[in-house]
Scaffold this motif. Structure first.
Motif, short mmCIF file in Angstrom:
data_model
loop_
_atom_site.label_atom_id
_atom_site.label_comp_id
_atom_site.label_asym_id
_atom_site.label_seq_id
_atom_site.Cartn_x
_atom_site.Cartn_y
_atom_site.Cartn_z
N ALA A 1 -5.83 4.73 7.81
CA ALA A 1 -6.34 5.22 6.52
C ALA A 1 -6.41 6.73 6.50
N ALA A 2 -6.69 7.34 7.66
CA ALA A 2 -6.83 8.79 7.73
C ALA A 2 -5.49 9.51 7.58
N PHE A 3 -4.40 8.90 8.10
CA PHE A 3 -3.13 9.65 8.06
C PHE A 3 -2.18 9.23 6.93
N ILE A 4 -2.36 8.05 6.36
CA ILE A 4 -1.41 7.59 5.34
C ILE A 4 -1.31 8.55 4.14
N PRO A 5 -2.42 9.02 3.55
CA PRO A 5 -2.28 9.90 2.37
C PRO A 5 -1.46 11.15 2.67
N GLY A 6 -1.69 11.78 3.82
CA GLY A 6 -0.93 12.97 4.17
C GLY A 6 0.54 12.65 4.39
N ALA A 7 0.80 11.53 5.05
CA ALA A 7 2.20 11.14 5.29
C ALA A 7 2.92 10.87 3.98
N MET A 8 2.24 10.23 3.04
CA MET A 8 2.87 9.93 1.76
C MET A 8 3.08 11.19 0.93
N ARG A 9 2.15 12.15 1.04
CA ARG A 9 2.35 13.42 0.33
C ARG A 9 3.59 14.13 0.86
N GLY A 10 3.82 14.00 2.16
CA GLY A 10 5.02 14.59 2.73
C GLY A 10 6.29 13.98 2.16
N LEU A 11 6.32 12.67 2.02
CA LEU A 11 7.50 12.00 1.45
C LEU A 11 7.67 12.36 -0.02
N VAL A 12 6.56 12.43 -0.75
CA VAL A 12 6.64 12.80 -2.16
C VAL A 12 7.14 14.23 -2.30
N ILE B 1 0.84 -1.20 0.00
CA ILE B 1 0.00 0.00 0.00
C ILE B 1 0.87 1.25 0.00
N ILE B 2 1.91 1.26 0.82
CA ILE B 2 2.83 2.41 0.86
C ILE B 2 3.48 2.62 -0.50
N ASP B 3 3.94 1.54 -1.12
CA ASP B 3 4.59 1.65 -2.43
C ASP B 3 3.62 2.14 -3.50
N ILE B 4 2.40 1.62 -3.50
CA ILE B 4 1.39 2.03 -4.48
C ILE B 4 1.09 3.52 -4.35
N LEU B 5 0.91 3.97 -3.11
CA LEU B 5 0.62 5.39 -2.90
C LEU B 5 1.79 6.27 -3.31
N PHE B 6 3.00 5.86 -2.97
CA PHE B 6 4.17 6.67 -3.31
C PHE B 6 4.29 6.83 -4.82
N LEU B 7 4.17 5.72 -5.53
CA LEU B 7 4.27 5.78 -6.99
C LEU B 7 3.11 6.58 -7.59
N GLY B 8 1.91 6.38 -7.04
CA GLY B 8 0.75 7.10 -7.55
C GLY B 8 0.87 8.60 -7.35
N LEU B 9 1.40 9.01 -6.21
CA LEU B 9 1.50 10.44 -5.90
C LEU B 9 2.63 11.13 -6.66
N THR B 10 3.50 10.38 -7.29
CA THR B 10 4.55 10.99 -8.12
C THR B 10 4.13 11.07 -9.58
N SER B 11 2.92 10.64 -9.91
CA SER B 11 2.48 10.63 -11.29
C SER B 11 2.06 12.02 -11.76
N THR B 12 1.95 12.17 -13.08
CA THR B 12 1.49 13.43 -13.66
C THR B 12 0.08 13.76 -13.21
N GLU B 13 -0.80 12.77 -13.16
CA GLU B 13 -2.17 13.01 -12.72
C GLU B 13 -2.20 13.49 -11.28
N ALA B 14 -1.33 12.94 -10.43
CA ALA B 14 -1.30 13.37 -9.03
C ALA B 14 -0.88 14.83 -8.92
N ARG B 15 0.08 15.26 -9.73
CA ARG B 15 0.48 16.67 -9.72
C ARG B 15 -0.67 17.55 -10.18
#
Length: 206
Positions: free
Chosen positions: A167-178, A97-111
Motif C-alpha cells: 500500500a505504501a509503494f503502489i501510489p508512487g509506482a503508479m504515478r511513475g507509469l502515469v 487495484i492497479i487498473d483503478i489507480l492507473f485510470l484514476g491518476l489519468t483523470s482531470t481531478e488527479a492532474r
C-alpha cells in the motif's frame, strides 16, 4: 410569515450550495490546467463571478478551499471494489487495484491534485503550519488507503505487514507509469502494469 421566511432560507441555502459547487468545479479546471497562477483562490473566485469575500464565506480561507477541494475529489474517487468475504482470487484483486489507480491518476481531478500538491510546501511541518486543514485532509488519505488495501485482502491468507508495504509503494509506482504515459515513452505500459501486478502477487502470495 414563517413559511415565507423558511422558503427564502431554503433558496439561500440552495444558492450557497450552488456557489460552493461552482467554485469547486472551477478549482478543478484551474488547477488541472497547470497554468501559471492557477493555484489561486482569487482566480477561482473570478472564474465563477465571485469575490474573495465569497471564498471566505464558503470556505473560511484558502486553506478551507483546498481542503474542501481535496475532500470532494476523495468522495468522487470512491473505494476499492473488494471487501471481506468475496470470491475474487489474489491476482484479480491486485490487477483491478492497479487498473483503478492507473485510470484514476489519468483523470482531470488527479492532474488538479498533482498541481496543487506541487504548489504546497513539501515539508510536512510547514504544510501543517500554513495549511492545517489541507494537511489534515492529505494525511487522512494515507490511512484511508492503507485501510482499504487491508480490507481488499482481509479474507485471504496474506501477511498484513506485506499489505502495508505494498500500500505504501503502489501510489508512487503508479504515478511513475502515469508520468511515462503523459510524457511519451517507448515502453509498453500495459506490459509494465502486468509486471507490477505479477510482482505484487508474488510478494503477497505466501
Amino acid at each position: 410569515m414563517t413559511s415565507e421566511a423558511g422558503t427564502e432560507g431554503r433558496r439561500t441555502n440552495r444558492r450557497g450550495r450552488s456557489t460552493r459547487e461552482a467554485m469547486l468545479d472551477a478549482a478543478v479546471t484551474a488547477l488541472a490546467s497547470g497554468e501559471p497562477g492557477s493555484v489561486s483562490a482569487n482566480r477561482i473566485a473570478k472564474e465563477t463571478g465571485a469575490t474573495w469575500g465569497t471564498v471566505k464565506y464558503q470556505f473560511g480561507d484558502v486553506d478551507g478551499l483546498w481542503a474542501a477541494f481535496l475532500r470532494r475529489t476523495a468522495e468522487h474517487r470512491g473505494e476499492l471494489p473488494y471487501r471481506e468475504n468475496n470470491s475474487a482470487p489474489l491476482p484479480e484483486r491486485v490487477a483491478d487495484i492497479i487498473d483503478i489507480l492507473f485510470l484514476g491518476l489519468t483523470s482531470t481531478e488527479a492532474r488538479a491534485i498533482e498541481n496543487l500538491r506541487a504548489a504546497l510546501p513539501r515539508d510536512p511541518a510547514e504544510l501543517e503550519r500554513l495549511y492545517p486543514a489541507t494537511a489534515a485532509e492529505l494525511a487522512s488519505w494515507k490511512d484511508s488507503w492503507a485501510n482499504a488495501c487491508q480490507k481488499a485482502f482481509a479474507d485471504l491468507d496474506v501477511d498484513p505487514g506485506r499489505v502495508r508495504e505494498v500500500a505504501a509503494f503502489i501510489p508512487g509506482a503508479m504515478r511513475g507509469l502515469v508520468s511515462e504515459a503523459r510524457l511519451g515513452t517507448y515502453s509498453d505500459l500495459d506490459e509494465a502494469r502486468r509486471g507490477l501486478t505479477n510482482a505484487i502477487v508474488a510478494y503477497l502470495d505466501r
